[in-house]
Enzyme design. Structure first.
Site, PDB file in Angstrom:
ATOM      1  CG  HIS A 115       0.067   0.208  45.962  1.00  0.00           C
ATOM      2  ND1 HIS A 115       1.359  -0.271  46.012  1.00  0.00           N
ATOM      3  CD2 HIS A 115      -0.207   0.395  44.642  1.00  0.00           C
ATOM      4  CE1 HIS A 115       1.843  -0.356  44.765  1.00  0.00           C
ATOM      5  NE2 HIS A 115       0.907   0.037  43.922  1.00  0.00           N
ATOM      6  CG  HIS A 167       1.055   0.240  36.026  1.00  0.00           C
ATOM      7  ND1 HIS A 167       2.261   0.056  35.426  1.00  0.00           N
ATOM      8  CD2 HIS A 167       1.289   0.195  37.368  1.00  0.00           C
ATOM      9  CE1 HIS A 167       3.193  -0.097  36.357  1.00  0.00           C
ATOM     10  NE2 HIS A 167       2.624  -0.029  37.541  1.00  0.00           N
ATOM     11  CG  ASN A 214       5.944   6.581  38.415  1.00  0.00           C
ATOM     12  OD1 ASN A 214       6.024   7.461  37.594  1.00  0.00           O
ATOM     13  ND2 ASN A 214       6.836   6.385  39.367  1.00  0.00           N
ATOM     14  CG  ASP A 249      -0.929   1.526  40.331  1.00  0.00           C
ATOM     15  OD1 ASP A 249      -0.630   1.122  41.468  1.00  0.00           O
ATOM     16  OD2 ASP A 249      -0.138   2.149  39.604  1.00  0.00           O
ATOM     17  N   GLY A 261       0.832   8.604  42.380  1.00  0.00           N
ATOM     18  CA  GLY A 261      -0.248   7.654  42.606  1.00  0.00           C
ATOM     19  C   GLY A 261      -1.613   8.288  42.740  1.00  0.00           C
TER      20      GLY A 261
HETATM   21  O1  DOR Z   1       1.897   5.818  40.814  1.00  0.00           O
HETATM   22  C1  DOR Z   1       2.295   4.819  41.384  1.00  0.00           C
HETATM   23  N1  DOR Z   1       2.191   4.686  42.727  1.00  0.00           N
HETATM   24  N2  DOR Z   1       2.859   3.860  40.671  1.00  0.00           N
HETATM   25  C2  DOR Z   1       3.472   2.811  41.255  1.00  0.00           C
HETATM   26  O2  DOR Z   1       3.955   1.964  40.548  1.00  0.00           O
HETATM   27  C3  DOR Z   1       3.561   2.712  42.716  1.00  0.00           C
HETATM   28  C4  DOR Z   1       2.476   3.443  43.358  1.00  0.00           C
HETATM   29  C5  DOR Z   1       2.664   3.616  44.835  1.00  0.00           C
HETATM   30  O3  DOR Z   1       3.031   2.663  45.510  1.00  0.00           O
HETATM   31  O4  DOR Z   1       2.378   4.717  45.342  1.00  0.00           O
HETATM   32 ZN    ZN Z   2       3.483  -0.140  39.336  1.00  0.00          ZN
END
Ligand code: DOR
Ligand code: ZN
Length: 395
Positions: free
Chosen positions: A59, A212, A252, A279, A294
């Site tokens: 991301h 994940h 997540n 991730d 995250g």
């Molecule tokens: O922990 C997470 N953060 N899991 C996700 O699927 C999305 C991600 C986020 O975009 O911050």
């Molecule tokens: Zn995800």
């Protein structure tokens, strides 16, 4: 541009030997011993050279959330972690549902020119959970679709999206989270959605990639489907193999129990796991305090995986190279991920013996959010090389 690396331990998925690598015009041109070239030379004595890493799940938050990360800070963090190619998720603002956003992101990445940027497109338009007509307008450069951050809840919508994706040679990347169950039990949420997505993939014959994977049961479903010969790949994140639920950190899917961690590691050893993907999910300190899930993980993935899997669990460095470089590169259809003549000269030079202490505050990423703060691991990325050009140099 030419570059010669001499006398290093050279490791990729296929082999492990001492030698020299010569890169010319961006590609690996020669591999051998005692090569002599009139160009820049790097002394590889005592170091390891591997193909640079490829991250299927990142991301970078641009457009829309650039206070958390942007393509420049993300790219700089990526090369610090030894990565030269990343696959960006679509949960930006606007959500990436069309070629305009894809092209903007790719153009930005090219200007920054540190890593290859691939952009995922959402499975439903603007994550509305129902519209999939935008899939028809996607161009060939879109290789992966995902609703990552959430999942397409409606099963017939997901099925129809898979039919379209298969037709267009696009992989559907699944964030297996059943939002009807997640408040009750995150594990049941992941397991039921993994099972559903596999069932739909079997029915549609659409290639899917499970992001994940964190539970034993989800991995068992995937192994079973792979045994059945279906085109299903999967990734595991470093935090899901290095931490157990004694560590409280919001991500997540969540950090799981020791039994899950051991099962995931065994699945890696047995060859069921296609890729390590970070991730990488950078957030501001304020957003983390408000509960944003995250981990900012792209700068620390190699050291964590090397220490956990190779040093502690006896995995070969070649196998780690396969899941950090070759397989993710193949899934994205890239000409890299191996040390082989004709492939892109994307390499990483590593000091395996050097111990590092993770300090979030020293991350290049804008996201300093890590559960690994203060923990020590082995393996320091010394240089990241892209097409023969040094894009990261440790000092
Ligand atoms: O922990 C997470 N953060 N899991 C996700 O699927 C999305 C991600 C986020 O975009 O911050
Ligand atoms: Zn995800």
């Amino acid at each position: 541009m030419e570059l010669l690396i001499k006398g290093a331990r050279v490791v990729d998925w296929r082999g492990d030997f001492y030698g020299d690598i010569y890169i010319k015009n961006g590609l690996i041109n020669e591999i051998g011993e005692d090569l002599k070239k009139d160009c820049k030379v790097i002394d590889g004595q005592g170091k390891v050279v591997m193909p640079a890493f490829v991250d299927l799940h990142v991301h970078f938050r641009e457009p829309g959330f650039t206070y958390k990360e942007d393509i420049e800070s993300g790219s700089r963090a990526a090369v610090r972690g030894g990565y030269t190619a990343v696959n960006l998720m679509a949960n930006t603002n606007p959500i990436c549902s069309n070629m305009e956003v894809v092209n903007e992101v790719i153009t930005r990445g090219e200007k920054i020119n540190l890593v290859d940027i691939h952009q995922t497109v959402s499975i439903t338009k603007d994550f509305d959970g129902k519209t999939i007509s935008h899939i028809d307008t996607l161009e060939d450069k879109v290789k992966i679709m995902s609703e990552d951050g959430k999942e397409v809840m409606n099963s017939s919508t997901m099925l129809n999206a898979m039919v379209k994706a298969k037709d267009k040679n696009i992989i559907v990347m699944c964030h297996c989270e059943n939002e009807e169950l997640v408040a009750l039990d995150t594990r049941l949420s992941e397991n039921t959605m993994t099972w559903r997505n596999i069932a739909l993939a079997k029915y549609t014959k659409c290639p899917i990639h499970i992001a994940h994977v964190s539970t034993k049961e989800a991995m068992e479903y995937i192994i079973d489907a792979k045994k059945g010969g279906y085109e299903i790949t999967c990734e595991v994140a470093p935090h899901h193999i290095a931490l157990t639920d004694e560590v409280e950190y919001r991500v997540n899917p969540p950090i799981r129990k020791e039994e899950d961690v051991n099962f995931l590691i065994k699945a890696i050893q047995d060859g069921w796991v296609d890729a390590i993907a970070t991730d990488h999910a950078p957030h501001s300190h304020e957003d983390k305090l408000k509960g944003a899930p995250g981990i900012s993980g792209i700068e620390t993935a190699f050291s964590i995986c090397y220490t956990k899997l190779v040093v502690e669990e006896g995995l070969s460095l070649s196998k780690l190279s396969e899941i950090m470089s070759k397989n993710p590169s193949n899934i994205m259809g890239l000409n890299k991920g191996e040390i082989k003549i004709g492939l892109e000269g994307d390499l990483v030079i590593i000091d395996l013996e050097k111990e590092i202490e993770i300090q979030g505050k020293k991350f290049i990423s804008k996201g300093k959010n890590t559960p690994f703060d203060g923990m020590k691991f082995k393996g320091q990325i010394l240089k990241t090389i892209k097409g023969g050009r040094i894009v990261y140099d440790y000092r």
